[in-house]
Write a protein that holds these residues in place. Structure first.
Motif, PDB file in Angstrom:
ATOM      1  N   ILE A 340       0.838  -1.197   0.000  1.00 12.61           N
ATOM      2  CA  ILE A 340       0.000   0.000   0.000  1.00 12.61           C
ATOM      3  C   ILE A 340       0.874   1.249   0.000  1.00 12.61           C
ATOM      4  O   ILE A 340       1.611   1.513   0.953  1.00 12.61           O
ATOM      5  CB  ILE A 340      -0.945   0.022   1.218  1.00 12.61           C
ATOM      6  CG1 ILE A 340      -1.935  -1.140   1.120  1.00 12.61           C
ATOM      7  CG2 ILE A 340      -1.685   1.357   1.304  1.00 12.61           C
ATOM      8  CD1 ILE A 340      -2.901  -1.220   2.281  1.00 12.61           C
ATOM      9  N   ASP A 341       0.787   2.008  -1.067  1.00 16.67           N
ATOM     10  CA  ASP A 341       1.463   3.297  -1.165  1.00 16.67           C
ATOM     11  C   ASP A 341       0.455   4.443  -1.141  1.00 16.67           C
ATOM     12  O   ASP A 341       0.751   5.526  -0.652  1.00 16.67           O
ATOM     13  CB  ASP A 341       2.292   3.371  -2.454  1.00 16.67           C
ATOM     14  CG  ASP A 341       3.397   2.323  -2.491  1.00 16.67           C
ATOM     15  OD1 ASP A 341       4.133   2.217  -1.499  1.00 16.67           O
ATOM     16  OD2 ASP A 341       3.503   1.601  -3.503  1.00 16.67           O
ATOM     17  N   ASP A 342      -0.728   4.184  -1.675  1.00 13.46           N
ATOM     18  CA  ASP A 342      -1.791   5.194  -1.761  1.00 13.46           C
ATOM     19  C   ASP A 342      -3.034   4.637  -1.078  1.00 13.46           C
ATOM     20  O   ASP A 342      -3.743   3.792  -1.640  1.00 13.46           O
ATOM     21  CB  ASP A 342      -2.073   5.509  -3.228  1.00 13.46           C
ATOM     22  CG  ASP A 342      -3.049   6.677  -3.396  1.00 13.46           C
ATOM     23  OD1 ASP A 342      -3.902   6.876  -2.519  1.00 13.46           O
ATOM     24  OD2 ASP A 342      -2.958   7.375  -4.431  1.00 13.46           O
ATOM     25  N   LEU A 359      -7.363  -1.831   7.220  1.00  4.98           N
ATOM     26  CA  LEU A 359      -6.828  -0.513   6.869  1.00  4.98           C
ATOM     27  C   LEU A 359      -7.668   0.612   7.470  1.00  4.98           C
ATOM     28  O   LEU A 359      -7.123   1.629   7.931  1.00  4.98           O
ATOM     29  CB  LEU A 359      -6.758  -0.372   5.353  1.00  4.98           C
ATOM     30  CG  LEU A 359      -6.148   0.919   4.799  1.00  4.98           C
ATOM     31  CD1 LEU A 359      -4.736   1.123   5.332  1.00  4.98           C
ATOM     32  CD2 LEU A 359      -6.139   0.892   3.276  1.00  4.98           C
ATOM     33  N   MET A 360      -8.990   0.438   7.506  1.00  6.04           N
ATOM     34  CA  MET A 360      -9.858   1.472   8.066  1.00  6.04           C
ATOM     35  C   MET A 360      -9.576   1.692   9.555  1.00  6.04           C
ATOM     36  O   MET A 360      -9.706   2.804  10.065  1.00  6.04           O
ATOM     37  CB  MET A 360     -11.327   1.111   7.864  1.00  6.04           C
ATOM     38  CG  MET A 360     -11.815   1.238   6.421  1.00  6.04           C
ATOM     39  SD  MET A 360     -11.593   2.904   5.727  1.00  6.04           S
ATOM     40  CE  MET A 360     -12.659   3.864   6.808  1.00  6.04           C
ATOM     41  N   THR A 361      -9.180   0.640  10.254  1.00 10.96           N
ATOM     42  CA  THR A 361      -8.815   0.794  11.664  1.00 10.96           C
ATOM     43  C   THR A 361      -7.548   1.616  11.806  1.00 10.96           C
ATOM     44  O   THR A 361      -7.423   2.439  12.720  1.00 10.96           O
ATOM     45  CB  THR A 361      -8.642  -0.581  12.329  1.00 10.96           C
ATOM     46  OG1 THR A 361      -9.810  -1.375  12.128  1.00 10.96           O
ATOM     47  CG2 THR A 361      -8.422  -0.424  13.835  1.00 10.96           C
ATOM     48  N   ALA A 366      -5.229   6.925  13.270  1.00  2.46           N
ATOM     49  CA  ALA A 366      -4.483   8.146  12.931  1.00  2.46           C
ATOM     50  C   ALA A 366      -5.349   9.386  13.118  1.00  2.46           C
ATOM     51  O   ALA A 366      -4.867  10.430  13.588  1.00  2.46           O
ATOM     52  CB  ALA A 366      -3.970   8.065  11.492  1.00  2.46           C
ATOM     53  N   ASP A 367      -6.629   9.287  12.763  1.00  2.00           N
ATOM     54  CA  ASP A 367      -7.545  10.421  12.946  1.00  2.00           C
ATOM     55  C   ASP A 367      -7.716  10.754  14.427  1.00  2.00           C
ATOM     56  O   ASP A 367      -7.697  11.929  14.826  1.00  2.00           O
ATOM     57  CB  ASP A 367      -8.908  10.107  12.332  1.00  2.00           C
ATOM     58  CG  ASP A 367      -8.893  10.141  10.806  1.00  2.00           C
ATOM     59  OD1 ASP A 367      -7.931  10.699  10.243  1.00  2.00           O
ATOM     60  OD2 ASP A 367      -9.834   9.615  10.190  1.00  2.00           O
ATOM     61  N   ILE A 368      -7.884   9.732  15.238  1.00  2.00           N
ATOM     62  CA  ILE A 368      -8.050   9.953  16.683  1.00  2.00           C
ATOM     63  C   ILE A 368      -6.776  10.530  17.277  1.00  2.00           C
ATOM     64  O   ILE A 368      -6.816  11.419  18.138  1.00  2.00           O
ATOM     65  CB  ILE A 368      -8.442   8.637  17.381  1.00  2.00           C
ATOM     66  CG1 ILE A 368      -9.852   8.223  16.953  1.00  2.00           C
ATOM     67  CG2 ILE A 368      -8.380   8.791  18.904  1.00  2.00           C
ATOM     68  CD1 ILE A 368     -10.273   6.856  17.436  1.00  2.00           C
ATOM     69  N   TYR A 369      -5.627  10.052  16.800  1.00  2.00           N
ATOM     70  CA  TYR A 369      -4.355  10.587  17.296  1.00  2.00           C
ATOM     71  C   TYR A 369      -4.230  12.070  16.963  1.00  2.00           C
ATOM     72  O   TYR A 369      -3.754  12.867  17.783  1.00  2.00           O
ATOM     73  CB  TYR A 369      -3.184   9.806  16.707  1.00  2.00           C
ATOM     74  CG  TYR A 369      -1.893  10.010  17.453  1.00  2.00           C
ATOM     75  CD1 TYR A 369      -1.564   9.200  18.539  1.00  2.00           C
ATOM     76  CD2 TYR A 369      -0.997  11.010  17.094  1.00  2.00           C
ATOM     77  CE1 TYR A 369      -0.378   9.385  19.238  1.00  2.00           C
ATOM     78  CE2 TYR A 369       0.186  11.202  17.777  1.00  2.00           C
ATOM     79  CZ  TYR A 369       0.496  10.391  18.851  1.00  2.00           C
ATOM     80  OH  TYR A 369       1.668  10.584  19.552  1.00  2.00           O
ATOM     81  N   SER A 379      -4.681  17.171   6.949  1.00  2.00           N
ATOM     82  CA  SER A 379      -3.270  17.083   6.598  1.00  2.00           C
ATOM     83  C   SER A 379      -2.571  15.917   7.307  1.00  2.00           C
ATOM     84  O   SER A 379      -1.558  15.402   6.820  1.00  2.00           O
ATOM     85  CB  SER A 379      -2.548  18.392   6.928  1.00  2.00           C
ATOM     86  OG  SER A 379      -2.635  18.672   8.314  1.00  2.00           O
ATOM     87  N   GLU A 380      -3.112  15.500   8.462  1.00  2.00           N
ATOM     88  CA  GLU A 380      -2.506  14.393   9.214  1.00  2.00           C
ATOM     89  C   GLU A 380      -3.139  13.050   8.855  1.00  2.00           C
ATOM     90  O   GLU A 380      -2.743  12.010   9.384  1.00  2.00           O
ATOM     91  CB  GLU A 380      -2.654  14.642  10.717  1.00  2.00           C
ATOM     92  CG  GLU A 380      -1.900  15.854  11.231  1.00  2.00           C
ATOM     93  CD  GLU A 380      -0.399  15.704  11.086  1.00  2.00           C
ATOM     94  OE1 GLU A 380       0.106  14.585  11.265  1.00  2.00           O
ATOM     95  OE2 GLU A 380       0.276  16.708  10.787  1.00  2.00           O
ATOM     96  N   SER A 381      -4.119  13.062   7.979  1.00  2.00           N
ATOM     97  CA  SER A 381      -4.855  11.845   7.655  1.00  2.00           C
ATOM     98  C   SER A 381      -4.010  10.839   6.890  1.00  2.00           C
ATOM     99  O   SER A 381      -3.140  11.210   6.089  1.00  2.00           O
ATOM    100  CB  SER A 381      -6.094  12.200   6.831  1.00  2.00           C
ATOM    101  OG  SER A 381      -6.705  11.028   6.321  1.00  2.00           O
ATOM    102  N   ASP A 382      -4.291   9.563   7.107  1.00  2.00           N
ATOM    103  CA  ASP A 382      -3.612   8.524   6.340  1.00  2.00           C
ATOM    104  C   ASP A 382      -3.998   8.569   4.867  1.00  2.00           C
ATOM    105  O   ASP A 382      -3.293   8.011   4.022  1.00  2.00           O
ATOM    106  CB  ASP A 382      -3.950   7.146   6.917  1.00  2.00           C
ATOM    107  CG  ASP A 382      -3.043   6.769   8.071  1.00  2.00           C
ATOM    108  OD1 ASP A 382      -2.335   7.652   8.571  1.00  2.00           O
ATOM    109  OD2 ASP A 382      -3.037   5.591   8.474  1.00  2.00           O
ATOM    110  N   TYR A 383      -5.106   9.224   4.564  1.00  2.00           N
ATOM    111  CA  TYR A 383      -5.483   9.396   3.163  1.00  2.00           C
ATOM    112  C   TYR A 383      -4.509  10.330   2.432  1.00  2.00           C
ATOM    113  O   TYR A 383      -4.361  10.265   1.212  1.00  2.00           O
ATOM    114  CB  TYR A 383      -6.890  10.008   3.051  1.00  2.00           C
ATOM    115  CG  TYR A 383      -8.013   9.060   3.369  1.00  2.00           C
ATOM    116  CD1 TYR A 383      -8.394   8.064   2.470  1.00  2.00           C
ATOM    117  CD2 TYR A 383      -8.708   9.165   4.564  1.00  2.00           C
ATOM    118  CE1 TYR A 383      -9.440   7.197   2.768  1.00  2.00           C
ATOM    119  CE2 TYR A 383      -9.752   8.311   4.866  1.00  2.00           C
ATOM    120  CZ  TYR A 383     -10.116   7.322   3.964  1.00  2.00           C
ATOM    121  OH  TYR A 383     -11.147   6.467   4.247  1.00  2.00           O
ATOM    122  N   VAL A 384      -3.849  11.198   3.209  1.00  2.00           N
ATOM    123  CA  VAL A 384      -3.003  12.240   2.628  1.00  2.00           C
ATOM    124  C   VAL A 384      -1.510  11.961   2.820  1.00  2.00           C
ATOM    125  O   VAL A 384      -0.711  12.179   1.892  1.00  2.00           O
ATOM    126  CB  VAL A 384      -3.353  13.620   3.254  1.00  2.00           C
ATOM    127  CG1 VAL A 384      -2.428  14.710   2.754  1.00  2.00           C
ATOM    128  CG2 VAL A 384      -4.812  13.965   2.959  1.00  2.00           C
TER     129      VAL A 384
END
Length: 390
Positions: A340-342, A359-361, A366-369, A379-384
């Motif tokens: 997984i790169d993207d 992956l959703m977990t 990351a969102d909760i952190y 900007s801190e999201s794993d999506y980004v």
């Protein structure tokens, strides 16, 4: 290229980690060092002191060539599942060696205990399994904690073995790594050679726990960590009061009335530590409750989400140097593993629902952190966020 693998949290990275990497690299003659690292929440429960990106970047600067993430459903699991998933990923990455720190440093003894525990923890082993389980249940009824009960029962079953090693936290993890290797070697084409590195004392380097204690008193990090602790407790409190006792009992590490105790204690507790102290007992250890609170926060039944064969994992690089980049390019051409790169692309196109759930977990964690640190969630999201290349 010969590869050395390490499973770690780097919470935070310290001189002991550096010693492990350097010593194991020299002993193995490896060309590249790969680490499977926990994300934002750790194995004993609770959040990491620094986010996964910062820890991964720092570890690469200190000598690791490639850092990949240990999925959250395994990163905050019991030692058995933490180790099993980590070993599976190192195997998928075609590592030749796996090194770990050990209080005893005696690989032969650790292997012996790993073989014994694999036997008594296997339902197919007949009387060994039944005697082990029934013995622990009997001692639990006497008010003996699970770790102590396990050691006593094993000593009764195998009087010639030294089970005092099971009192050492790194040896416990080391044994679980070796158990996972025994299981993995029966399925994998490539064998991972274990290397046990005897831990050095605090006279040489500060332990992670002493560094974390010092960070709490630091003029800059202290206030940041205090704010995180306060927010973490608020989220935990909401998680407990918004769920029924039955829902709480359904979480991994719960059951046996722990949900009821949490519901009662949460109205009186003032901090996470206070809550755990009010609930813990000989039956419910501090770590078990701490891990349960993390699971409640991540809003996921970790027990159901985990796979006994660890076939819902993937390889997601967090940070690497040029040598690590060269190595992972090589492995991608040879492996059938999911890389997984993207994250956003995987969410859109991956058809395996178990991979998506895993992956959703990670994304949720990351969102909760980011919430705990008052950081921008976009900007801190794993999506980004993308792999850091140094």
């Amino acid at each position: 290229m010969k590869a050395l693998g390490i499973i770690a949290e780097f919470n935070p990275f310290h001189e002991g980690h550096k010693y492990l990497i350097d010593t194991a690299s020299a002993l193995s003659g490896a060309d590249v060092c790969v680490s499977v690292m926990s994300g934002d929440f750790v194995q004993r429960g609770g959040y990491a002191y620094f986010d996964k990106w910062k820890r991964a970047e720092h570890a690469v600067k200190q000598g690791v060539d490639l850092i990949v993430e240990l999925p959250q459903i395994y990163a905050s699991a019991s030692a058995k599942h933490f180790a099993g998933a980590g070993v599976k990923i190192l195997s998928e990455l075609s590592c030749d060696y796996m090194a770990f720190g050990s209080e005893s440093g005696n690989l032969d003894e650790l292997i012996q205990l790993a073989e014994i525990l694999s036997k008594v923890d296997n339902p197919n082993s007949g009387l060994f399994y039944e005697s082990f389980r029934n013995g622990i249940k009997d001692k639990n009824k006497e008010g003996i904690t699970y770790p102590a009960a396990r050691e006593q029962v094993l000593k009764e079953m195998f009087p010639d073995a030294d089970f005092s090693i099971l009192r050492n936290s790194n040896d416990i993890l080391g044994i679980e790594y070796l158990r996972a290797l025994l299981e993995n070697d029966s399925k994998a084409e490539k064998h991972l050679t274990p290397i046990a590195i005897k831990r050095i004392g605090d006279d040489y380097s500060k332990s992670a726990s002493s560094i974390r204690a010092a960070l709490k008193l630091d003029d800059v990090e202290g206030p940041r960590l205090a704010k995180m602790q306060k927010k973490y407790f608020e989220l935990i409190r909401y998680g407990i009061i918004s769920k029924s006792e039955d829902e709480l009992e359904g979480f991994d590490s719960a059951n046996e009335g722990l949900g009821n105790k949490l519901k009662k204690a949460i109205r009186h507790a003032r901090t996470v530590d206070d809550l755990i102290e009010r609930v813990k007992s000989k039956r419910y250890t501090y770590t078990r409750i701490s891990r349960l609170l993390t699971h409640i926060l991540l809003v996921n039944n970790m027990l159901e989400a985990r796979s006994p064969n660890y076939d819902n994992i993937y390889i997601r690089p967090l940070a690497m140097n040029k040598k690590g980049a060269e190595y992972i390019r090589k492995i991608k051409n040879e492996s059938n593993a999911i890389f997984i790169d993207d994250v956003a692309k995987v969410i859109r196109y991956e058809k395996d629902s178990s991979i998506i759930e895993t992956l959703m977990t990670d994304i949720r964690a990351a969102d909760i952190y980011a919430m705990l640190q008052d950081r921008d969630m976009y900007s801190e999201s794993d999506y980004v966020r993308k792999t850091i290349l140094l």
